[in-house]
Design a protein around this motif. Structure first.
Motif, PDB file in Angstrom:
ATOM      1  N   THR A  27       6.789 -11.880 -24.718  1.00  0.00           N
ATOM      2  CA  THR A  27       6.509 -10.687 -23.918  1.00  0.00           C
ATOM      3  C   THR A  27       5.305 -10.989 -23.041  1.00  0.00           C
ATOM      4  O   THR A  27       4.160 -10.965 -23.499  1.00  0.00           O
ATOM      5  CB  THR A  27       6.221  -9.481 -24.834  1.00  0.00           C
ATOM      6  N   ARG A  87      14.357 -14.308 -21.630  1.00  0.00           N
ATOM      7  CA  ARG A  87      13.949 -13.158 -20.833  1.00  0.00           C
ATOM      8  C   ARG A  87      14.137 -13.501 -19.364  1.00  0.00           C
ATOM      9  O   ARG A  87      14.020 -14.664 -18.985  1.00  0.00           O
ATOM     10  CB  ARG A  87      12.478 -12.773 -21.085  1.00  0.00           C
ATOM     11  N   SER A 115       7.219  -5.634 -21.237  1.00  0.00           N
ATOM     12  CA  SER A 115       6.568  -6.774 -20.596  1.00  0.00           C
ATOM     13  C   SER A 115       6.487  -6.522 -19.109  1.00  0.00           C
ATOM     14  O   SER A 115       7.459  -6.078 -18.488  1.00  0.00           O
ATOM     15  CB  SER A 115       7.368  -8.061 -20.866  1.00  0.00           C
TER      16      SER A 115
END
Length: 341
Positions: free
Chosen positions: A134, A156, A197
Motif C-alpha cells: 500500500t 496493484r 493507497s
C-alpha cells in the motif's frame, strides 16, 4: 580453507585457479551467471571450489561489474497477510533460479516508510519489487527519485505512468464476483475494503460496483478494515452487524482479500449467524480451502505474474515492456451460497 591452531586463512580465487590450472578471470566467470565459459570448464572450477570451500567475494564482484545481484523486496502487512508469505516464497525462488539474492524491506506503519528504500539505494541493489504494498506519498516520491534503480509494482495498479505494474485484472475479477453473487439472488450486497493507497489501486471495487449497477443493484455498504488481517475483518463486519437492523443487514459480501473474508466468517460464527451472509474472498490462500471455511475466492496467477515482474527488472529487452494485467480464476466452493436472512 587451511587451519593452524586457531588461525584461519580464507581460500581465494587464486587458490582455485592454481589447482584448476586456469586464470583468476576464469574462476570469476564460472561464478557469474551468463558469463562466457565452456560448460566443462565451469563444472571443473565449481567442483574444485566446493572441495576447497571457496565462495566468491560478492562485494569485489559488484565493484568490478557494477552489479550486486541483489533485488530489494518491499513488503507490508507481512505478519498478518498469509498471501505475502506465499508471494515472498515464489519471488525468491525465481530470483535464485536466475542467480540473484533478495533483500527484504519490510515497511512498518510506525516508522519512516522510505528509510528501508534509502538503505537499499545505498547498497546499490539492482532492482526493487513492491509486493502488493500500500504505497504512501513518501514511498511514491522516493520511488520517483531513484530513477537509476528499475522497479516494478506487483498486485496493484500503479497510478504513476512512469512506474510499471504487474497485476491480476482486478476490474474483471470484481465483475465476475458480482455476477456470481447476483446469480444467488442476493440484493443487499456489500464490499469490505482494506487500507487505501494514494498511488496504487486494485480495481476490484470498481469492477464489482459497476457490474452490480448495470444489473440495477446499488452497493448496499462499503465496510472498511484498517489492515489486511483477520481481526480487522471480524471487527469490520461486527460493526455493521451490531449497528444495522436485521432486515437491513447484508445478504452477501465481497472481501478485498481472503484473510478479511475469514475474519468476516468468524464474525458470523460469533454472532450465531454462520453462513447467513454469502462471502467471497480474493487470493485463494491455503486456509481458504479448510472445511470450516470452504471459502469461494479468486485465485491470482502468482507464478506467471512473478515471472513477468522479474523479467521486467532483469531482462534489458523487457524493461520497457510496460505494465501487465493477467486474468485470474474464480474458485468455487460453498461460502458464496449463504442462507436466507
Amino acid at each position: 580453507m587451511t587451519t593452524s591452531g586457531s588461525s584461519f586463512r580464507k581460500v581465494t580465487a587464486s587458490d582455485v585457479a592454481a589447482l584448476a590450472g586456469v586464470s583468476k578471470g576464469t574462476v570469476s566467470r564460472a561464478f557469474t551467471p551468463g558469463a562466457p565459459i565452456a560448460q566443462a570448464q565451469r563444472e571443473k572450477v565449481l567442483k574444485i571450489a566446493a572441495e576447497l570451500g571457496y565462495s566468491p567475494n560478492l562485494l569485489a564482484r559488484s565493484l568490478a561489474t557494477r552489479k550486486t545481484y541483489i533485488i530489494g523486496l518491499v513488503l507490508d502487512e507481512m505478519a498478518t497477510n498469509p498471501n505475502q508469505l506465499a508471494l515472498l516464497n515464489e519471488v525468491t525462488r525465481q530470483l535464485q533460479a536466475r542467480g540473484y539474492s533478495s533483500l527484504l524491506l519490510n515497511i512498518s506503519a510506525a516508522g519512516d516508510a522510505a528509510q528501508p528504500l534509502r538503505m537499499a539505494d545505498q547498497l546499490q541493489i539492482d532492482g526493487l519489487l513492491f509486493l502488493g504494498v500500500t504505497l504512501t506519498d513518501a514511498l511514491i516520491n522516493f520511488a520517483r527519485d531513484i530513477k537509476h534503480i528499475p522497479l516494478v509494482v506487483m498486485f496493484r495498479n500503479s497510478a504513476d505512468a512512469g512506474i510499471p505494474y504487474v497485476s491480476t485484472d482486478g476490474y474483471q475479477a470484481g465483475r465476475e464476483i458480482a455476477a456470481l453473487l447476483l446469480q444467488g439472488g442476493h440484493q443487499r450486497i456489500g464490499y469490505m475494503a482494506g487500507p487505501t493507497s494514494a498511488g496504487t489501486t486494485l480495481r476490484r471495487f470498481e469492477g464489482f460496483r459497476d457490474a452490480l449497477e448495470e444489473r440495477g443493484v446499488q452497493l448496499a455498504a462499503v465496510l472498511q478494515a484498517e489492515h489486511y488481517d483477520h481481526a480487522c475483518g471480524l471487527r469490520s463486519l461486527m460493526r455493521h452487524w451490531e449497528s444495522t437492523p436485521r432486515e437491513q443487514r447484508l445478504q452477501a459480501l465481497f472481501c478485498e482479500n481472503d484473510i478479511l473474508a475469514l475474519g468476516a466468517m468468524d464474525c458470523l460464527v460469533a454472532c450465531n449467524a454462520a453462513r447467513r451472509v454469502a462471502i467471497v474472498g480474493f487470493d485463494d490462500i491455503a486456509l481458504a480451502a479448510a472445511p470450516s471455511y470452504d471459502l469461494t475466492t479468486f485465485r491470482q496467477p502468482m507464478e506467471f505474474l512473478v515471472g513477468e515482474a522479474v523479467s521486467r527488472l532483469l531482462d534489458p529487452t523487457r524493461q520497457t515492456a510496460g505494465s501487465c494485467l493477467a486474468p485470474g480464476t474464480l474458485v468455487l466452493r460453498t461460502s458464496h451460497l449463504g442462507m436466507a436472512n
